[in-house]
Design an enzyme around this catalytic site. Structure first.
Site, PDB file in Angstrom:
ATOM      1  N   LYS A  73      -5.356   0.563   2.616  1.00  0.00           N
ATOM      2  CA  LYS A  73      -4.331  -0.314   1.191  1.00  0.00           C
ATOM      3  C   LYS A  73      -3.971   0.774   0.663  1.00  0.00           C
ATOM      4  CE  LYS A  73      -1.551  -3.171  -0.626  1.00  0.00           C
ATOM      5  NZ  LYS A  73      -0.599  -3.491  -0.230  1.00  0.00           N
ATOM      6  N   ASN A 117       7.959  -8.803   3.376  1.00  0.00           N
ATOM      7  CA  ASN A 117       6.690  -9.635   2.435  1.00  0.00           C
ATOM      8  C   ASN A 117       7.035  -8.619   0.876  1.00  0.00           C
ATOM      9  OD1 ASN A 117       5.410  -7.034   1.660  1.00  0.00           O
ATOM     10  ND2 ASN A 117       6.221  -6.303   2.895  1.00  0.00           N
ATOM     11  N   SER A 118       6.548  -9.073  -0.132  1.00  0.00           N
ATOM     12  CA  SER A 118       6.744  -9.278  -1.351  1.00  0.00           C
ATOM     13  C   SER A 118       5.469  -9.151  -1.776  1.00  0.00           C
ATOM     14  CB  SER A 118       7.387  -9.736  -2.092  1.00  0.00           C
ATOM     15  OG  SER A 118       7.581  -9.120  -3.681  1.00  0.00           O
ATOM     16  N   MET A 119       3.924  -8.614  -1.499  1.00  0.00           N
ATOM     17  CA  MET A 119       2.690  -8.338  -1.700  1.00  0.00           C
ATOM     18  C   MET A 119       2.468  -8.318  -3.308  1.00  0.00           C
ATOM     19  SD  MET A 119       2.079  -9.797   1.236  1.00  0.00           S
ATOM     20  CE  MET A 119       0.309  -9.330   0.932  1.00  0.00           C
ATOM     21  N   ASN A 140       1.846   6.988  -1.642  1.00  0.00           N
ATOM     22  CA  ASN A 140       3.178   6.324  -1.576  1.00  0.00           C
ATOM     23  C   ASN A 140       4.264   6.034  -2.584  1.00  0.00           C
ATOM     24  OD1 ASN A 140       4.766   3.845  -0.943  1.00  0.00           O
ATOM     25  ND2 ASN A 140       2.823   3.056  -1.231  1.00  0.00           N
ATOM     26  N   CYS A 190       7.040   1.742  -2.559  1.00  0.00           N
ATOM     27  CA  CYS A 190       7.090   0.528  -2.429  1.00  0.00           C
ATOM     28  C   CYS A 190       7.877  -0.190  -3.042  1.00  0.00           C
ATOM     29  CB  CYS A 190       5.071   0.618  -3.154  1.00  0.00           C
ATOM     30  SG  CYS A 190       5.080  -1.430  -3.705  1.00  0.00           S
ATOM     31  N   SER A 194       9.080   0.160   3.981  1.00  0.00           N
ATOM     32  CA  SER A 194       9.622  -0.768   4.322  1.00  0.00           C
ATOM     33  C   SER A 194      11.105  -0.822   3.575  1.00  0.00           C
ATOM     34  CB  SER A 194       8.964  -2.352   3.521  1.00  0.00           C
ATOM     35  OG  SER A 194       8.434  -2.077   2.209  1.00  0.00           O
ATOM     36  N   GLY A 215       9.610  -3.969  11.399  1.00  0.00           N
ATOM     37  CA  GLY A 215       9.835  -5.236  12.696  1.00  0.00           C
ATOM     38  C   GLY A 215      10.976  -4.179  13.333  1.00  0.00           C
ATOM     39  N   THR A 225       4.112  -4.098  11.308  1.00  0.00           N
ATOM     40  CA  THR A 225       4.164  -5.540  11.679  1.00  0.00           C
ATOM     41  C   THR A 225       3.117  -5.541  13.348  1.00  0.00           C
ATOM     42  OG1 THR A 225       6.376  -5.307  10.639  1.00  0.00           O
ATOM     43  CG2 THR A 225       5.944  -6.977  12.023  1.00  0.00           C
TER      44      THR A 225
HETATM   45  C1  DHB Z   1       3.544  -2.836  -1.066  1.00  0.00           C
HETATM   46  C2  DHB Z   1       3.971  -2.958  -0.447  1.00  0.00           C
HETATM   47  C3  DHB Z   1       5.086  -1.585  -0.103  1.00  0.00           C
HETATM   48  O1  DHB Z   1       5.767  -1.360   1.184  1.00  0.00           O
HETATM   49  C4  DHB Z   1       4.103  -0.433  -0.415  1.00  0.00           C
HETATM   50  O2  DHB Z   1       5.214   0.211   0.657  1.00  0.00           O
HETATM   51  C5  DHB Z   1       2.849  -0.511  -0.969  1.00  0.00           C
HETATM   52  C6  DHB Z   1       2.867  -1.983  -1.330  1.00  0.00           C
HETATM   53  C7  DHB Z   1       3.136  -4.348  -1.736  1.00  0.00           C
HETATM   54  O3  DHB Z   1       3.920  -5.001  -1.825  1.00  0.00           O
HETATM   55  O4  DHB Z   1       2.018  -4.471  -1.033  1.00  0.00           O
END
Ligand code: DHB
Length: 309
Positions: A43, A67-69, A125, A128, A192, A219, A270
Protein backbone atom coordinates in the site's frame (compact mmCIF):
# COMPACT_ATOMS: atom_id res chain seq x y z
CA UNK A 1 6.20 -20.32 -18.41
CA UNK A 2 4.76 -17.16 -16.95
CA UNK A 3 8.11 -15.82 -15.72
CA UNK A 4 8.86 -12.17 -16.34
CA UNK A 5 11.42 -9.56 -15.43
CA UNK A 6 11.99 -5.85 -15.05
CA UNK A 7 15.66 -5.33 -15.81
CA UNK A 8 17.60 -7.51 -13.38
CA UNK A 9 14.54 -8.10 -11.16
CA UNK A 10 13.03 -11.51 -11.86
CA UNK A 11 9.41 -12.44 -11.17
CA UNK A 12 8.44 -16.11 -10.99
CA UNK A 13 4.97 -15.10 -12.27
CA UNK A 14 3.90 -12.12 -14.40
CA UNK A 15 0.97 -11.33 -12.07
CA UNK A 16 1.19 -8.97 -9.09
CA UNK A 17 -1.36 -7.20 -6.93
CA UNK A 18 -1.87 -3.49 -7.62
CA UNK A 19 -0.98 -1.08 -4.84
CA UNK A 20 -3.88 -0.23 -2.59
CA UNK A 21 -5.92 -3.43 -2.72
CA UNK A 22 -5.55 -5.94 0.14
CA UNK A 23 -1.93 -4.93 0.74
CA UNK A 24 -2.01 -2.57 3.72
CA UNK A 25 -0.97 -5.03 6.46
CA UNK A 26 1.90 -7.51 6.81
CA UNK A 27 -0.76 -10.22 7.02
CA UNK A 28 -2.23 -9.31 3.64
CA UNK A 29 1.21 -8.86 2.08
CA UNK A 30 2.40 -12.25 3.37
CA UNK A 31 -0.69 -13.90 1.86
CA UNK A 32 0.22 -12.45 -1.53
CA UNK A 33 3.86 -13.56 -1.19
CA UNK A 34 2.69 -17.09 -0.39
CA UNK A 35 0.33 -17.13 -3.41
CA UNK A 36 0.94 -17.79 -7.10
CA UNK A 37 1.64 -14.09 -7.67
CA UNK A 38 5.20 -13.12 -8.66
CA UNK A 39 5.53 -10.82 -5.66
CA UNK A 40 3.65 -8.12 -3.85
CA UNK A 41 3.30 -4.36 -3.95
CA UNK A 42 2.78 -2.54 -0.67
CA UNK A 43 0.00 0.00 0.00
CA UNK A 44 1.40 3.41 -0.90
CA UNK A 45 3.13 4.79 2.17
CA UNK A 46 3.36 8.29 3.55
CA UNK A 47 6.09 9.31 6.03
CA UNK A 48 3.70 8.91 8.96
CA UNK A 49 0.70 6.58 9.46
CA UNK A 50 -2.62 7.99 8.18
CA UNK A 51 -6.27 7.19 8.89
CA UNK A 52 -7.42 8.22 5.41
CA UNK A 53 -10.77 9.68 4.40
CA UNK A 54 -14.15 9.20 6.07
CA UNK A 55 -16.32 6.13 5.31
CA UNK A 56 -17.99 4.89 3.22
CA UNK A 57 -14.97 5.43 0.99
CA UNK A 58 -15.16 2.49 -1.41
CA UNK A 59 -18.11 1.01 -3.29
CA UNK A 60 -18.24 -1.98 -5.62
CA UNK A 61 -20.45 -1.73 -8.72
CA UNK A 62 -21.36 -4.29 -11.39
CA UNK A 63 -18.55 -2.90 -13.58
CA UNK A 64 -15.83 -2.32 -11.01
CA UNK A 65 -15.47 0.05 -8.10
CA UNK A 66 -15.11 3.64 -7.02
CA UNK A 67 -12.92 4.67 -4.10
CA UNK A 68 -11.69 7.68 -2.22
CA UNK A 69 -9.56 6.03 0.45
CA UNK A 70 -7.29 9.00 1.08
CA UNK A 71 -4.10 6.99 1.64
CA UNK A 72 -4.86 5.13 4.85
CA UNK A 73 -1.56 3.37 5.62
CA UNK A 74 0.77 2.33 8.43
CA UNK A 75 3.58 4.69 7.47
CA UNK A 76 6.84 4.11 5.61
CA UNK A 77 8.76 2.48 8.49
CA UNK A 78 6.19 -0.35 8.67
CA UNK A 79 6.36 -1.20 4.94
CA UNK A 80 10.13 -0.67 4.68
CA UNK A 81 10.70 -3.16 7.51
CA UNK A 82 8.46 -5.71 5.75
CA UNK A 83 10.27 -5.12 2.46
CA UNK A 84 13.71 -5.53 4.05
CA UNK A 85 12.64 -8.77 5.72
CA UNK A 86 10.98 -10.32 2.67
CA UNK A 87 12.86 -9.02 -0.34
CA UNK A 88 13.55 -11.19 -3.38
CA UNK A 89 13.03 -14.71 -2.09
CA UNK A 90 12.85 -17.15 -5.05
CA UNK A 91 12.09 -14.40 -7.57
CA UNK A 92 9.18 -13.24 -5.45
CA UNK A 93 9.73 -9.48 -5.38
CA UNK A 94 8.51 -6.96 -2.84
CA UNK A 95 7.84 -3.60 -4.50
CA UNK A 96 7.74 -0.73 -2.03
CA UNK A 97 5.15 1.91 -3.01
CA UNK A 98 5.41 5.47 -1.69
CA UNK A 99 3.09 8.43 -2.17
CA UNK A 100 4.21 11.57 -0.39
CA UNK A 101 1.81 14.49 -0.11
CA UNK A 102 4.55 16.88 -1.26
CA UNK A 103 7.90 16.82 -3.08
CA UNK A 104 9.66 17.07 0.27
CA UNK A 105 7.76 14.10 1.72
CA UNK A 106 8.70 11.98 -1.30
CA UNK A 107 12.37 12.99 -1.05
CA UNK A 108 12.37 12.33 2.70
CA UNK A 109 11.06 8.79 2.09
CA UNK A 110 13.51 8.15 -0.75
CA UNK A 111 16.38 9.18 1.55
CA UNK A 112 15.20 6.65 4.13
CA UNK A 113 14.95 3.91 1.51
CA UNK A 114 18.37 4.82 0.12
CA UNK A 115 19.85 4.48 3.62
CA UNK A 116 18.09 1.15 4.29
CA UNK A 117 19.10 -2.43 3.44
CA UNK A 118 16.23 -2.72 0.92
CA UNK A 119 17.58 -3.69 -2.52
CA UNK A 120 14.31 -4.07 -4.46
CA UNK A 121 12.19 -1.76 -6.58
CA UNK A 122 10.58 1.37 -5.18
CA UNK A 123 7.36 2.52 -6.87
CA UNK A 124 6.96 6.28 -6.69
CA UNK A 125 3.24 6.94 -6.94
CA UNK A 126 2.71 10.30 -8.66
CA UNK A 127 -0.97 9.71 -9.32
CA UNK A 128 -3.12 9.45 -6.19
CA UNK A 129 -6.40 11.21 -7.03
CA UNK A 130 -7.98 11.17 -3.58
CA UNK A 131 -6.17 13.67 -1.40
CA UNK A 132 -8.45 16.61 -0.70
CA UNK A 133 -7.05 19.83 -2.14
CA UNK A 134 -4.12 18.13 -3.91
CA UNK A 135 -3.79 17.49 -7.63
CA UNK A 136 -2.27 14.42 -9.25
CA UNK A 137 1.43 15.27 -9.63
CA UNK A 138 1.91 13.41 -12.90
CA UNK A 139 -0.53 15.69 -14.73
CA UNK A 140 2.05 18.46 -14.19
CA UNK A 141 4.97 17.46 -16.42
CA UNK A 142 7.41 20.05 -15.05
CA UNK A 143 6.62 18.93 -11.49
CA UNK A 144 7.54 15.37 -12.53
CA UNK A 145 10.83 16.60 -13.99
CA UNK A 146 11.55 18.57 -10.83
CA UNK A 147 10.97 15.67 -8.43
CA UNK A 148 12.97 13.21 -10.56
CA UNK A 149 15.86 15.66 -10.92
CA UNK A 150 15.99 16.04 -7.13
CA UNK A 151 15.54 12.32 -6.47
CA UNK A 152 18.24 11.02 -8.82
CA UNK A 153 20.82 13.36 -7.27
CA UNK A 154 21.02 10.98 -4.29
CA UNK A 155 18.80 7.95 -4.97
CA UNK A 156 20.94 5.13 -6.38
CA UNK A 157 18.45 2.27 -6.12
CA UNK A 158 15.87 1.31 -8.74
CA UNK A 159 12.67 3.22 -9.11
CA UNK A 160 9.39 2.81 -11.00
CA UNK A 161 6.78 5.54 -11.51
CA UNK A 162 3.04 4.94 -11.06
CA UNK A 163 1.28 7.11 -13.59
CA UNK A 164 -2.30 8.30 -13.93
CA UNK A 165 -4.18 7.65 -17.16
CA UNK A 166 -3.51 10.12 -19.97
CA UNK A 167 -6.20 10.88 -22.51
CA UNK A 168 -4.52 12.99 -25.17
CA UNK A 169 -1.69 11.73 -27.37
CA UNK A 170 0.17 14.99 -26.75
CA UNK A 171 0.22 14.06 -23.05
CA UNK A 172 1.87 10.74 -23.95
CA UNK A 173 4.55 12.66 -25.87
CA UNK A 174 5.12 15.05 -22.98
CA UNK A 175 5.38 12.51 -20.16
CA UNK A 176 7.61 10.23 -22.26
CA UNK A 177 9.94 13.13 -23.05
CA UNK A 178 10.37 13.79 -19.32
CA UNK A 179 10.77 10.14 -18.27
CA UNK A 180 13.25 9.35 -21.05
CA UNK A 181 15.68 11.84 -19.47
CA UNK A 182 16.05 9.68 -16.33
CA UNK A 183 17.33 6.17 -15.45
CA UNK A 184 13.88 4.89 -14.49
CA UNK A 185 13.42 1.10 -14.18
CA UNK A 186 9.73 1.05 -15.14
CA UNK A 187 6.49 2.95 -15.42
CA UNK A 188 3.23 1.52 -14.13
CA UNK A 189 0.13 2.49 -16.14
CA UNK A 190 -2.50 3.12 -15.02
CA UNK A 191 -3.63 4.26 -11.60
CA UNK A 192 -7.39 4.61 -11.23
CA UNK A 193 -9.25 7.01 -13.50
CA UNK A 194 -9.52 9.87 -11.08
CA UNK A 195 -12.65 11.64 -9.95
CA UNK A 196 -15.40 9.61 -11.51
CA UNK A 197 -18.88 9.83 -10.05
CA UNK A 198 -21.16 6.85 -9.44
CA UNK A 199 -24.82 7.79 -8.92
CA UNK A 200 -27.52 5.63 -7.35
CA UNK A 201 -30.81 6.55 -9.06
CA UNK A 202 -32.91 4.72 -6.44
CA UNK A 203 -31.56 6.74 -3.54
CA UNK A 204 -30.79 9.76 -5.75
CA UNK A 205 -27.41 9.89 -4.06
CA UNK A 206 -23.71 9.50 -4.50
CA UNK A 207 -22.29 6.21 -3.14
CA UNK A 208 -19.14 7.27 -1.26
CA UNK A 209 -18.79 10.04 1.29
CA UNK A 210 -15.46 11.86 0.71
CA UNK A 211 -15.22 14.70 -1.83
CA UNK A 212 -18.96 14.80 -2.45
CA UNK A 213 -18.89 11.32 -3.98
CA UNK A 214 -16.04 11.81 -6.49
CA UNK A 215 -13.50 8.98 -6.56
CA UNK A 216 -11.07 6.85 -8.53
CA UNK A 217 -12.53 4.25 -10.89
CA UNK A 218 -11.20 0.73 -11.31
CA UNK A 219 -12.37 -2.43 -13.05
CA UNK A 220 -14.12 -2.79 -16.41
CA UNK A 221 -14.46 0.99 -16.76
CA UNK A 222 -10.71 1.43 -17.16
CA UNK A 223 -9.38 -1.41 -19.33
CA UNK A 224 -9.36 0.31 -22.74
CA UNK A 225 -7.79 3.40 -21.20
CA UNK A 226 -5.15 1.23 -19.50
CA UNK A 227 -4.34 -0.60 -22.74
CA UNK A 228 -4.02 2.72 -24.57
CA UNK A 229 -1.60 3.99 -21.94
CA UNK A 230 0.54 0.82 -21.99
CA UNK A 231 0.66 0.86 -25.78
CA UNK A 232 1.06 4.63 -26.09
CA UNK A 233 3.97 4.68 -23.65
CA UNK A 234 5.64 1.56 -25.08
CA UNK A 235 5.75 3.32 -28.44
CA UNK A 236 7.38 6.39 -26.88
CA UNK A 237 9.60 5.31 -23.95
CA UNK A 238 13.22 4.23 -24.42
CA UNK A 239 13.57 0.43 -24.34
CA UNK A 240 15.41 0.43 -20.98
CA UNK A 241 12.20 1.56 -19.26
CA UNK A 242 9.96 -1.46 -18.63
CA UNK A 243 6.16 -1.20 -18.32
CA UNK A 244 3.84 -2.61 -15.71
CA UNK A 245 0.33 -2.85 -17.11
CA UNK A 246 -2.46 -2.23 -14.62
CA UNK A 247 -6.15 -1.65 -15.25
CA UNK A 248 -9.21 -3.78 -15.78
CA UNK A 249 -7.57 -7.20 -15.52
CA UNK A 250 -9.92 -9.95 -14.39
CA UNK A 251 -9.08 -12.81 -16.79
CA UNK A 252 -6.17 -14.43 -18.59
CA UNK A 253 -7.43 -12.81 -21.77
CA UNK A 254 -7.09 -9.35 -20.20
CA UNK A 255 -3.47 -10.13 -19.23
CA UNK A 256 -2.81 -11.34 -22.78
CA UNK A 257 -4.11 -8.01 -24.13
CA UNK A 258 -1.91 -5.98 -21.75
CA UNK A 259 1.17 -7.97 -22.80
CA UNK A 260 0.33 -7.56 -26.50
CA UNK A 261 0.34 -3.81 -25.83
CA UNK A 262 3.81 -4.09 -24.32
CA UNK A 263 3.44 -4.85 -20.61
CA UNK A 264 6.42 -6.68 -19.04
CA UNK A 265 4.53 -7.44 -15.83
CA UNK A 266 0.88 -6.79 -14.88
CA UNK A 267 -0.96 -5.87 -11.71
CA UNK A 268 -4.50 -6.66 -10.60
CA UNK A 269 -6.41 -4.25 -8.37
CA UNK A 270 -10.21 -4.26 -8.40
CA UNK A 271 -10.62 -7.95 -9.33
CA UNK A 272 -8.08 -8.97 -6.67
CA UNK A 273 -10.22 -7.02 -4.23
CA UNK A 274 -13.26 -9.06 -5.24
CA UNK A 275 -11.61 -12.52 -5.38
CA UNK A 276 -8.55 -12.51 -3.09
CA UNK A 277 -5.35 -14.47 -3.80
CA UNK A 278 -7.14 -17.31 -5.61
CA UNK A 279 -7.38 -14.95 -8.59
CA UNK A 280 -3.66 -15.45 -9.28
CA UNK A 281 -4.24 -19.21 -9.73
CA UNK A 282 -7.26 -18.78 -11.99
CA UNK A 283 -5.73 -16.10 -14.20
CA UNK A 284 -2.41 -17.99 -14.49
CA UNK A 285 -4.33 -21.04 -15.67
CA UNK A 286 -6.38 -19.02 -18.17
CA UNK A 287 -3.29 -17.31 -19.56
CA UNK A 288 -1.45 -20.63 -19.95
CA UNK A 289 -4.48 -22.04 -21.82
CA UNK A 290 -4.52 -19.12 -24.26
CA UNK A 291 -0.78 -19.44 -24.84
CA UNK A 292 -1.02 -23.20 -25.42
CA UNK A 293 -3.85 -22.71 -27.91
CA UNK A 294 -1.77 -20.17 -29.83
CA UNK A 295 1.46 -22.17 -29.58
CA UNK A 296 3.29 -19.62 -27.43
CA UNK A 297 5.72 -20.89 -24.78
CA UNK A 298 6.93 -17.62 -23.28
CA UNK A 299 5.51 -14.14 -22.82
CA UNK A 300 8.27 -12.80 -25.08
CA UNK A 301 6.64 -14.63 -28.01
CA UNK A 302 3.85 -12.03 -28.15
CA UNK A 303 4.87 -9.10 -25.93
CA UNK A 304 4.35 -5.79 -27.72
CA UNK A 305 3.34 -7.52 -30.93
CA UNK A 306 -0.10 -5.94 -31.25
CA UNK A 307 -1.10 -5.66 -34.90
CA UNK A 308 -2.59 -2.54 -36.44
CA UNK A 309 -4.96 -2.51 -39.40
C1 DHB B 1 -5.20 6.16 -2.91
C2 DHB B 1 -5.72 5.98 -4.17
C3 DHB B 1 -4.88 5.92 -5.24
O1 DHB B 1 -5.34 5.73 -6.50
C4 DHB B 1 -3.53 6.03 -5.03
O2 DHB B 1 -2.70 5.96 -6.10
C5 DHB B 1 -3.00 6.19 -3.78
C6 DHB B 1 -3.86 6.27 -2.71
C7 DHB B 1 -6.08 6.26 -1.76
O3 DHB B 1 -7.14 6.90 -1.88
O4 DHB B 1 -5.71 5.77 -0.68
Amino acid sequence: SLKANIGKYRFNNVLLNAAGIRCATTDELTKILHSTAGGCVTKSATPQPREGNESPRMKATPMGCINSMGLPNHGLDYYLKFAEENQDKNDNQVILSIAGLSVDQNLEMLHKIQDSSFTGLTELNLSCPNIKGESQIAYDFEAVRDILTKAFKFFKKDIGIKLPPYFDLHQFDQIAAVLNDFPIAYVNSINSIGNGLVVNADTESVVIKPKGGFGGLGGDYVKPTALANVRGLRLRLKPEIAIIGTGGIKSGRDVFEHILCGANVVQIGTAFGFDGVSIFDRISKELKEIMAEKGYTSLDDFRGKLKTL
